[in-house]
Scaffold this motif. Structure first.
Motif, PDB file in Angstrom:
ATOM      1  N   LEU A 195     -92.312-153.920  40.836  1.00 48.20           N
ATOM      2  CA  LEU A 195     -93.695-153.736  40.391  1.00 48.20           C
ATOM      3  C   LEU A 195     -93.735-153.367  38.911  1.00 48.20           C
ATOM      4  CD1 LEU A 195     -96.752-153.381  40.997  1.00 48.20           C
ATOM      5  CD2 LEU A 195     -96.226-150.989  41.560  1.00 48.20           C
ATOM      6  N   LEU A 196     -92.886-152.436  38.500  1.00 48.59           N
ATOM      7  CA  LEU A 196     -92.851-152.019  37.102  1.00 48.59           C
ATOM      8  C   LEU A 196     -92.426-153.174  36.199  1.00 48.59           C
ATOM      9  CD1 LEU A 196     -91.295-148.456  37.497  1.00 48.59           C
ATOM     10  CD2 LEU A 196     -93.642-149.023  36.869  1.00 48.59           C
ATOM     11  N   HIS A 197     -91.508-153.992  36.705  1.00 49.15           N
ATOM     12  CA  HIS A 197     -91.087-155.173  35.945  1.00 49.15           C
ATOM     13  C   HIS A 197     -92.278-156.103  35.707  1.00 49.15           C
ATOM     14  CE1 HIS A 197     -88.515-158.464  34.563  1.00 49.15           C
ATOM     15  NE2 HIS A 197     -89.160-159.244  35.420  1.00 49.15           N
ATOM     16  N   LYS A 198     -93.077-156.309  36.722  1.00 46.05           N
ATOM     17  CA  LYS A 198     -94.250-157.182  36.588  1.00 46.05           C
ATOM     18  C   LYS A 198     -95.279-156.579  35.638  1.00 46.05           C
ATOM     19  CE  LYS A 198     -93.809-159.357  41.148  1.00 46.05           C
ATOM     20  NZ  LYS A 198     -93.609-160.712  40.615  1.00 46.05           N
ATOM     21  N   VAL A 199     -95.448-155.254  35.695  1.00 50.60           N
ATOM     22  CA  VAL A 199     -96.384-154.579  34.795  1.00 50.60           C
ATOM     23  C   VAL A 199     -95.963-154.777  33.345  1.00 50.60           C
ATOM     24  CG1 VAL A 199     -97.208-152.307  34.049  1.00 50.60           C
ATOM     25  CG2 VAL A 199     -97.165-152.871  36.480  1.00 50.60           C
ATOM     26  N   ARG A 200     -94.665-154.536  33.083  1.00 50.57           N
ATOM     27  CA  ARG A 200     -94.177-154.634  31.700  1.00 50.57           C
ATOM     28  C   ARG A 200     -94.211-156.054  31.167  1.00 50.57           C
ATOM     29  NH1 ARG A 200     -89.455-150.774  33.913  1.00 50.57           N
ATOM     30  NH2 ARG A 200     -90.530-148.776  33.614  1.00 50.57           N
ATOM     31  N   ASN A 201     -94.105-157.032  32.069  1.00 49.79           N
ATOM     32  CA  ASN A 201     -94.144-158.438  31.643  1.00 49.79           C
ATOM     33  C   ASN A 201     -95.556-159.023  31.704  1.00 49.79           C
ATOM     34  OD1 ASN A 201     -91.373-158.887  31.030  1.00 49.79           O
ATOM     35  ND2 ASN A 201     -90.941-158.880  33.217  1.00 49.79           N
ATOM     36  N   LYS A 202     -96.549-158.138  31.970  1.00 52.96           N
ATOM     37  CA  LYS A 202     -97.963-158.545  31.980  1.00 52.96           C
ATOM     38  C   LYS A 202     -98.212-159.691  32.970  1.00 52.96           C
ATOM     39  CE  LYS A 202     -98.758-157.038  27.215  1.00 52.96           C
ATOM     40  NZ  LYS A 202     -99.446-155.795  27.622  1.00 52.96           N
ATOM     41  N   GLU A 203     -97.573-159.597  34.139  1.00 46.70           N
ATOM     42  CA  GLU A 203     -97.767-160.606  35.171  1.00 46.70           C
ATOM     43  C   GLU A 203     -98.936-160.258  36.086  1.00 46.70           C
ATOM     44  OE1 GLU A 203     -94.141-161.304  37.295  1.00 46.70           O
ATOM     45  OE2 GLU A 203     -92.907-161.286  35.482  1.00 46.70           O
ATOM     46  N   ILE A 204     -99.454-159.034  35.966  1.00 46.31           N
ATOM     47  CA  ILE A 204    -100.553-158.603  36.832  1.00 46.31           C
ATOM     48  C   ILE A 204    -101.575-157.832  36.004  1.00 46.31           C
ATOM     49  CG2 ILE A 204     -99.194-158.507  38.956  1.00 46.31           C
ATOM     50  CD1 ILE A 204     -98.801-155.547  38.521  1.00 46.31           C
ATOM     51  N   ASP A 205    -102.788-157.693  36.570  1.00 49.14           N
ATOM     52  CA  ASP A 205    -103.859-156.964  35.883  1.00 49.14           C
ATOM     53  C   ASP A 205    -104.228-155.669  36.594  1.00 49.14           C
ATOM     54  OD1 ASP A 205    -104.305-159.028  33.889  1.00 49.14           O
ATOM     55  OD2 ASP A 205    -105.137-160.212  35.549  1.00 49.14           O
ATOM     56  N   VAL A 206    -103.928-155.575  37.888  1.00 50.24           N
ATOM     57  CA  VAL A 206    -104.289-154.373  38.634  1.00 50.24           C
ATOM     58  C   VAL A 206    -103.296-154.158  39.770  1.00 50.24           C
ATOM     59  CG1 VAL A 206    -105.882-155.649  40.125  1.00 50.24           C
ATOM     60  CG2 VAL A 206    -106.166-153.177  39.872  1.00 50.24           C
ATOM     61  N   VAL A 207    -102.981-152.881  40.014  1.00 51.70           N
ATOM     62  CA  VAL A 207    -102.115-152.478  41.125  1.00 51.70           C
ATOM     63  C   VAL A 207    -103.002-151.836  42.186  1.00 51.70           C
ATOM     64  CG1 VAL A 207    -100.234-150.979  41.863  1.00 51.70           C
ATOM     65  CG2 VAL A 207    -100.128-152.112  39.626  1.00 51.70           C
ATOM     66  N   VAL A 208    -102.857-152.288  43.430  1.00 48.70           N
ATOM     67  CA  VAL A 208    -103.693-151.784  44.518  1.00 48.70           C
ATOM     68  C   VAL A 208    -102.795-151.189  45.608  1.00 48.70           C
ATOM     69  CG1 VAL A 208    -105.575-152.317  46.094  1.00 48.70           C
ATOM     70  CG2 VAL A 208    -105.267-153.683  44.026  1.00 48.70           C
ATOM     71  N   VAL A 209    -103.146-149.966  46.054  1.00 50.48           N
ATOM     72  CA  VAL A 209    -102.417-149.320  47.148  1.00 50.48           C
ATOM     73  C   VAL A 209    -103.415-148.872  48.200  1.00 50.48           C
ATOM     74  CG1 VAL A 209    -100.544-148.546  45.663  1.00 50.48           C
ATOM     75  CG2 VAL A 209    -102.490-147.039  46.065  1.00 50.48           C
ATOM     76  N   PHE A 210    -102.926-148.657  49.412  1.00 51.46           N
ATOM     77  CA  PHE A 210    -103.776-148.200  50.506  1.00 51.46           C
ATOM     78  C   PHE A 210    -104.205-146.746  50.273  1.00 51.46           C
ATOM     79  CE2 PHE A 210    -103.885-146.260  54.870  1.00 51.46           C
ATOM     80  CZ  PHE A 210    -105.137-146.738  55.196  1.00 51.46           C
ATOM     81  N   LYS A 211    -103.216-145.872  49.978  1.00 53.36           N
ATOM     82  CA  LYS A 211    -103.487-144.486  49.635  1.00 53.36           C
ATOM     83  C   LYS A 211    -102.579-144.095  48.481  1.00 53.36           C
ATOM     84  CE  LYS A 211    -104.202-141.162  52.445  1.00 53.36           C
ATOM     85  NZ  LYS A 211    -104.014-140.111  53.482  1.00 53.36           N
ATOM     86  N   LEU A 212    -102.984-143.055  47.758  1.00 51.56           N
ATOM     87  CA  LEU A 212    -102.223-142.622  46.591  1.00 51.56           C
ATOM     88  C   LEU A 212    -100.792-142.252  46.951  1.00 51.56           C
ATOM     89  CD1 LEU A 212    -102.134-141.827  43.601  1.00 51.56           C
ATOM     90  CD2 LEU A 212    -102.983-139.568  44.252  1.00 51.56           C
ATOM     91  N   ASP A 213    -100.586-141.602  48.112  1.00 55.22           N
ATOM     92  CA  ASP A 213     -99.230-141.180  48.455  1.00 55.22           C
ATOM     93  C   ASP A 213     -98.331-142.347  48.837  1.00 55.22           C
ATOM     94  OD1 ASP A 213    -100.179-141.834  50.950  1.00 55.22           O
ATOM     95  OD2 ASP A 213    -100.016-139.814  51.802  1.00 55.22           O
ATOM     96  N   ARG A 214     -98.914-143.562  48.981  1.00 52.63           N
ATOM     97  CA  ARG A 214     -98.059-144.743  49.152  1.00 52.63           C
ATOM     98  C   ARG A 214     -97.325-145.048  47.841  1.00 52.63           C
ATOM     99  NH1 ARG A 214     -96.751-144.438  53.528  1.00 52.63           N
ATOM    100  NH2 ARG A 214     -97.557-142.347  53.119  1.00 52.63           N
ATOM    101  N   LEU A 215     -97.975-144.687  46.731  1.00 51.95           N
ATOM    102  CA  LEU A 215     -97.393-144.941  45.415  1.00 51.95           C
ATOM    103  C   LEU A 215     -96.348-143.892  45.088  1.00 51.95           C
ATOM    104  CD1 LEU A 215     -97.882-146.928  42.961  1.00 51.95           C
ATOM    105  CD2 LEU A 215     -99.209-145.058  41.955  1.00 51.95           C
ATOM    106  N   THR A 216     -96.708-142.623  45.160  1.00 48.44           N
ATOM    107  CA  THR A 216     -95.779-141.536  44.865  1.00 48.44           C
ATOM    108  C   THR A 216     -96.340-140.229  45.378  1.00 48.44           C
ATOM    109  OG1 THR A 216     -94.606-140.333  43.104  1.00 48.44           O
ATOM    110  CG2 THR A 216     -96.802-141.158  42.583  1.00 48.44           C
TER     111      THR A 216
END
Length: 511
Positions: free
Chosen positions: A82-103
């Motif tokens: 996911l971070l690789h895609k963010v840094r390479n500008k392959e996506i515009d938005v990250v969507v998760v079900f709940k915040l604790d799914r992310l971290t």
């Protein structure tokens, strides 16, 4: 804008949430204990996230799944992708079900939000409905993150208390059984004999960790298919489990468990276990005392003589042995005795007039010899071909890359309903098991590479590390590189002059 040490958030550009053709990455995470809970399954999260993206008219370009991973850190395969895609500008938005799914870590949360913001990537949680484009949204997200971390730390504390209680009852607190035992904790006699052999080589033959590893590998007594290394020998000798002791220790300040000398670095609990031991407690304490003495450099005079067993007289060819000078006092009151080397024929029959060499002089001659090689590279046969070790490391890395690609294919098939969630989890579990095995193999190979010297090409490194290592490491280094060092001089009657060496040189024979 909320303030947080070390982090800052720049407002996202206007277009971030103003487009309907936004490229969305759906991130799904399920830890082992959450897999059976309703609403947290992979399939449940996928359905809700796809429906949410559709309601926003966003294009789903990637679905990333971390199956069986905790949110305690960011070291997760799908998270890294996911971070690789963010840094390479392959996506515009990250969507998760709940915040604790992310971290569940506040620091990681701010790290991720800062990373998203710097690359103009938005973030949405379908349950909490937070929007990172506003100051209030980021503030509320931070507050929720603090509670998520509190929950994780509370769970971790309960787990730690439960593990400590198991240890006090003489039971293992989890994890894999060490080498020497099968997955059910039963002793494997063949491996137990190898462990006893490790102690025998250390105690009776007085070998170093590196020499023990070399001896075991030469004898074909591998460690479940892997070669022994200096580190695995040391960890084996230090492991109290082999003496029938179950140990539970706390973490260091950096949040990690110490591998070596755990009882000296953190608080530990030692209790007798109900498993079959390989050594007695007395044997364990005996060789542990010797290990500690050796690490402090005061266990015997043998380590004072760095070149013992290597030196030859350049006049008569006899061996040269080490002695210590008489005691003398320094200005600060410290008593010192310096090592020197003497031809054995001169000592036994006085038929050789080779002068004695101070150890500092021998060190000086070796460094001078290596420096001359450094200035004349033609004296070294540089190896251009990749070693067998390099080829093994390259092969393992290739296998790891193939696992990552297969993991993406399984996730793609799941997203497109080509396989069920049960099939996905089975495939991901298999890939994870294989990945962990390869990562252990890679660590072993990299440890070997650090310890392994290619001769004589690696000779040049001696100068760089000599002043940074102790006597035991110096001696191991010399014994690994040199088979024989011959001292030469044209001098006979030497009058000692402080801080000066008489003319001499060395010739060497490599291993």
């Amino acid at each position: 804008m909320i303030a947080h040490p070390g982090f800052s958030f720049e407002p996202l550009t206007e277009h971030t949430f103003g487009r309907i053709d936004m490229r969305a990455a759906l991130y799904i995470r399920v830890s082992t204990d959450e897999q059976a809970r309703e609403g947290f399954s992979i399939d449940a999260q996928k359905r809700k996230l796809l429906a949410y993206a559709e309601s926003q008219d966003w294009e789903v370009v990637s679905v990333l799944i971390d199956d069986g991973y905790s949110a305690k850190d960011l070291n997760r395969p799908a998270m890294q992708e996911l971070l690789h895609k963010v840094r390479n500008k392959e996506i515009d938005v990250v969507v998760v079900f709940k915040l604790d799914r992310l971290t569940r870590s506040v620091r990681d949360l701010y790290t991720l939000l800062d990373e998203f913001s710097r690359h103009d990537v938005g973030f949405r949680s379908t349950q909490e409905q937070f929007d990172t484009t506003t100051t209030m949204g980021r503030a509320m997200l931070g507050i929720l993150g603090i509670f998520a971390q509190w929950e994780r730390e509370t769970i971790a504390e309960r787990v730690r208390i439960g593990m400590e209680q198991k240890v006090r009852q003489g039971k293992r607190h989890g994890g894999k059984y060490p080498y020497g035992y099968d997955r059910n904790g039963n002793l494997i006699q063949e491996e137990a004999e190898v462990i006893r052999r490790v102690r025998e080589l250390y105690m009776k033959e007085n070998l170093s960790f590196l020499k023990i590893a070399e001896r075991l590998n030469q004898e074909g007594k591998f460690r479940r298919g892997y070669e022994w290394t200096r580190n695995t020998v040391a960890l084996t000798l230090e492991n109290p489990y082999y003496a029938g002791i179950i140990r539970f220790g706390s973490k260091m300040k950096n949040g990690k468990y110490p591998q070596r000398k755990r009882d000296l670095r953190v608080d530990v609990i030692d209790v007798p276990g109900d498993h079959e031991a390989i050594w007695t407690v007395e044997e364990y304490e005996e060789h542990l005392r010797l290990m500690r003495m050796r690490s402090e450099g005061n266990h015997s005079r043998k380590l004072d003589y760095l070149f013992s067993g290597l030196l030859r007289c350049g006049r008569c060819g006899s061996t040269m042995f080490g002695r210590l000078t008489t005691k003398r006092s320094l200005r600060n009151g410290e008593i010192v005795r310096n090592p020197y080397y003497m031809c054995s024929r001169r000592r036994d029959s006085k038929t050789c007039d080779m002068p004695m060499f101070r150890q500092k002089h021998v060190e000086h001659l070796i460094m001078k010899y290596i420096e001359s090689i450094r200035l004349d590279r033609s004296k070294i046969e540089l190896k251009q071909d990749q070693t067998e070790l390099d080829r093994k490391i390259r092969r393992v890395n290739n296998d790891l890359n193939r696992i990552r690609e297969r993991r993406k294919r399984w996730q793609y098939m799941f997203v497109n309903d080509l396989i069920s969630e049960i099939e996905l989890r089975r495939h991901l579990d298999e890939e994870k098991e294989q990945e962990e095995k390869l990562l252990r193999e890679l660590q072993e190979l990299e440890n070997q590479k650090k310890e392994e010297f290619v001769y004589p090409a690696k000779l040049l490194e001696v100068i760089d590390v000599w002043d940074q290592i102790g006597n035991q490491e110096k001696r191991e280094l010399l014994l690994t590189i040199f088979d024989e060092i011959t001292l030469h001089t044209n001098e006979t009657n030497i009058k000692g002059v402080k801080n000066r060496f008489f003319p001499a040189w060395v010739t060497v024979r490599y291993k």
